[in-house]
Scaffold this motif. Sequence first.
Motif, PDB file in Angstrom:
ATOM      1  N   VAL A 165      -5.173   4.000  -0.467  1.00 45.88           N
ATOM      2  CA  VAL A 165      -5.453   2.658  -0.526  1.00 45.88           C
ATOM      3  C   VAL A 165      -6.177   2.212   0.753  1.00 45.88           C
ATOM      4  N   ALA A 206       0.920  -1.135   0.069  1.00 43.97           N
ATOM      5  CA  ALA A 206      -0.034   0.064  -0.083  1.00 43.97           C
ATOM      6  C   ALA A 206       1.009   1.186   0.157  1.00 43.97           C
ATOM      7  N   TRP A 232      -0.530  -3.593  -6.394  1.00 39.41           N
ATOM      8  CA  TRP A 232      -1.856  -3.804  -6.236  1.00 39.41           C
ATOM      9  C   TRP A 232      -2.082  -5.208  -6.395  1.00 39.41           C
ATOM     10  N   VAL A 288      -8.526   1.321  -4.202  1.00 39.34           N
ATOM     11  CA  VAL A 288      -7.537   2.363  -4.252  1.00 39.34           C
ATOM     12  C   VAL A 288      -8.369   3.416  -4.813  1.00 39.34           C
TER      13      VAL A 288
END
Length: 149
Positions: free
Chosen positions: A128, A61, A107, A119
């Motif tokens: 995020v 993240a 991701w 996100v």
Amino acid sequence: MSAPTSDDSATGDRTRADVELRLPADGAYASVLRTTTAALAARLDFTIDDIEDLRIAVAEAGAMVLPAADPDADLVARFHLGRGTMTVEVSTDAMDNPEPDLDSFAWQVLDTLASDATVVSEQGVFRVRFTMASQLAARAAGQPTGAEL
């Protein structure tokens, strides 16, 4: 742990985070974010494997958020603690509203590890947010764990 009560206008979330960590938006502080996440997870009785997954997820993240940060911006991590669950939101100011890269390695890892992940880049904030549950909580609820899938 206190009950959520206030409006957090920066996130649009109507619940107040149980823990909030604010750091310079610089990769040098990533270890502080990972260590804080691990410590909070340990307090929630997450397993060692769960804690390591959380450390990886929060690192990914951060990897998504940091490149979007405005100069001199802060990295803000908000932790919502539940019974055997943790929701983490990592955000920074990003006035350019960069487009989230849903094809990125970061991701893909985060989306795989988390039970729920989003996100968003809007209104000058790149955010995020993800939720993870401990294997012990999943077993108690009768849900399959990663090892059983």
